[in-house]
Scaffold this motif. Structure first.
Motif, short mmCIF file in Angstrom:
data_model
loop_
_atom_site.label_atom_id
_atom_site.label_comp_id
_atom_site.label_asym_id
_atom_site.label_seq_id
_atom_site.Cartn_x
_atom_site.Cartn_y
_atom_site.Cartn_z
N ILE A 182 30.78 73.83 5.02
CA ILE A 182 31.72 74.90 4.67
C ILE A 182 31.00 76.24 4.59
O ILE A 182 31.49 77.26 5.09
N MET A 183 29.82 76.26 3.95
CA MET A 183 29.10 77.53 3.81
C MET A 183 28.60 78.07 5.14
O MET A 183 28.62 79.28 5.37
N THR A 184 28.20 77.19 6.04
CA THR A 184 27.75 77.68 7.35
C THR A 184 28.90 78.33 8.10
O THR A 184 28.73 79.35 8.77
N GLU A 185 30.09 77.74 7.96
CA GLU A 185 31.26 78.30 8.63
C GLU A 185 31.73 79.59 7.95
O GLU A 185 32.10 80.56 8.62
N GLU A 186 31.71 79.60 6.62
CA GLU A 186 32.21 80.76 5.89
C GLU A 186 31.30 81.98 6.06
O GLU A 186 31.77 83.10 6.21
N TYR A 187 29.98 81.76 6.02
CA TYR A 187 29.03 82.87 6.07
C TYR A 187 28.49 83.14 7.47
O TYR A 187 27.80 84.14 7.69
N VAL A 212 26.21 81.43 9.17
CA VAL A 212 24.76 81.24 9.25
C VAL A 212 24.47 79.77 9.55
O VAL A 212 25.36 78.93 9.53
N SER A 213 23.21 79.47 9.80
CA SER A 213 22.82 78.10 10.13
C SER A 213 22.67 77.25 8.87
O SER A 213 22.58 77.77 7.75
N ARG A 214 22.60 75.94 9.06
CA ARG A 214 22.37 75.04 7.93
C ARG A 214 21.00 75.28 7.31
O ARG A 214 20.82 75.12 6.10
N THR A 215 20.04 75.67 8.13
CA THR A 215 18.70 75.96 7.61
C THR A 215 18.76 77.10 6.59
O THR A 215 18.11 77.04 5.54
N VAL A 216 19.54 78.12 6.90
CA VAL A 216 19.69 79.26 5.98
C VAL A 216 20.35 78.81 4.68
O VAL A 216 19.92 79.17 3.59
N VAL A 217 21.40 78.00 4.80
CA VAL A 217 22.10 77.52 3.61
C VAL A 217 21.17 76.67 2.75
O VAL A 217 21.12 76.82 1.52
N ARG A 218 20.40 75.79 3.38
CA ARG A 218 19.48 74.93 2.62
C ARG A 218 18.42 75.74 1.90
O ARG A 218 18.04 75.44 0.77
N GLU A 219 17.92 76.77 2.57
CA GLU A 219 16.93 77.64 1.94
C GLU A 219 17.53 78.35 0.74
O GLU A 219 16.90 78.48 -0.31
N ALA A 220 18.76 78.82 0.88
CA ALA A 220 19.43 79.51 -0.23
C ALA A 220 19.62 78.57 -1.41
O ALA A 220 19.38 78.95 -2.57
N MET A 274 33.71 85.52 6.22
CA MET A 274 32.60 86.36 6.62
C MET A 274 32.06 85.89 7.95
O MET A 274 32.20 84.74 8.32
N HIS A 275 31.37 86.79 8.65
CA HIS A 275 30.86 86.45 9.97
C HIS A 275 29.40 86.84 10.07
O HIS A 275 28.83 87.44 9.17
N ASP A 276 28.79 86.50 11.22
CA ASP A 276 27.37 86.73 11.42
C ASP A 276 26.94 88.15 11.11
O ASP A 276 25.91 88.37 10.50
N HIS A 277 27.75 89.13 11.52
CA HIS A 277 27.31 90.51 11.37
C HIS A 277 27.22 90.91 9.91
O HIS A 277 26.56 91.88 9.57
N ASP A 278 27.90 90.16 9.02
CA ASP A 278 27.84 90.47 7.59
C ASP A 278 26.49 90.11 6.98
O ASP A 278 26.12 90.60 5.93
N PHE A 279 25.74 89.23 7.67
CA PHE A 279 24.50 88.74 7.11
C PHE A 279 23.31 88.98 8.04
O PHE A 279 22.38 88.21 8.06
N GLN A 280 23.34 90.06 8.78
CA GLN A 280 22.19 90.36 9.62
C GLN A 280 21.01 90.76 8.74
O GLN A 280 21.17 91.55 7.82
N PRO A 281 19.78 90.22 9.00
CA PRO A 281 18.65 90.56 8.18
C PRO A 281 18.24 92.01 8.36
O PRO A 281 18.45 92.60 9.41
N ASP A 282 17.69 92.62 7.31
CA ASP A 282 17.20 93.98 7.41
C ASP A 282 15.83 94.04 6.77
O ASP A 282 15.23 93.02 6.48
N SER A 283 15.30 95.26 6.57
CA SER A 283 13.95 95.40 6.06
C SER A 283 13.81 94.89 4.64
O SER A 283 12.72 94.67 4.16
#
Length: 269
Positions: free
Chosen positions: A42-47, A49-57, A1-10
């Motif tokens: 691994i999750m930052t590379e796969e999804y 997203v940043s490490r901050t996002v992964v830690r929050e998840a 997956m890449h950045d565009h798969d996880f763009q935030p929305d409303s």
């Protein structure tokens, strides 16, 4: 997956979407009980997203009782029902009312917490409370929203009670508190007068704790929660859109672990 798969929305943020995806995989058995989740790297590379996002998840999955972090084993999937859970109400179509309910929950907790901190705090704990308040101003001056710093201020007070259950409780409530603070600070930032009111209310709490005035601390914290609720009640309907709407909706559906796992330091949650 890449950045565009996880763009935030409303409907939410990057962390929302990563959390939801991982939760679905856990519940479907893609990650069975006692399985280890991939590492942060691994999750930052796969999804993408940043490490901050992964830690929050991961923090959110912990709050839902789906995983726990074990020393030497990483993040491990828990058995279903391993931790009891408490859901903050049902989704409420009236978003303002949903936030007000969280503030009512906090009102009594924060008042007694401040009173105990005024009675018991040490010099070192007082220094941390003072620093936390300064950090809110610094974050706002730098263009931030001050949400994490605001939460850290309340957590510093919790630790100064010398009652670990307060810090554990706020650790358990961290996600809901973060969303409640995000909604209320977002509203307050729209008007300079409101932001200054909040600053004065925080200072009143800090002053009372520093001067060991137990009753003043209790009253200041209670009034802060009351005033925050009044500011929400008076907001114009147009505010409840976009990111504010997403945060408010999360408040109604957050699962909170009733058994605290690995929250000795709530700031890590």
């Amino acid at each position: 997956m890449h950045d565009h798969d996880f763009q935030p929305d409303s409907e939410g943020t990057l962390a929302d979407r990563v959390t939801d995806m991982l939760a679905r995989q856990i519940r479907s058995g893609a990650y069975p009980v006692n399985a280890r989740l991939p590492t942060e790297k691994i999750m930052t590379e796969e999804y993408g997203v940043s490490r901050t996002v992964v830690r929050e998840a991961i923090a959110r999955l912990k709050s839902e009782g789906l995983v726990e972090t074990r020393q030497g084993s990483g993040t491990v999937v828990l058995p279903r029902g391993a931790s009891d859970a408490f859901r903050l109400g049902k989704p409420d179509e009236d978003l303002a009312r949903g936030v007000l309910r969280i503030l009512e929950l906090r009102r009594g907790i924060e008042a007694e917490m401040a009173a105990l901190a005024a009675e018991r705090r040490t010099a070192q704990q007082m220094a941390l409370i003072n620093r936390a308040l300064i950090n809110i101003d610094n974050a706002v001056s730098a263009g931030g929203d001050g949400v994490e710093e605001d939460l850290a201020f309340h957590l510093a007070i919790a630790r100064a009670t010398d009652n670990p259950h307060y810090a554990e409780l706020l650790g358990m409530l961290t996600r809901a508190l973060r969303d409640a603070i995000r909604v209320t600070r977002g509203n307050e930032a729209r008007q300079a007068a409101l932001a200054e009111d909040v600053r004065a209310e925080h200072e009143a709490i800090r002053w009372a704790i520093e001067h060991r005035d137990v009753q003043a601390a209790r009253v200041a914290a209670f009034r802060h929660m009351q005033s925050t609720a009044q500011r929400i009640e008076n907001v114009d309907p147009g505010y409840w859109k976009g990111a504010s709407s997403a945060a408010a909706r999360r408040l109604a559906r957050t699962r909170l672990a009733a058994t605290i796992r690995g929250t000795a330091d709530p700031a890590d949650s």
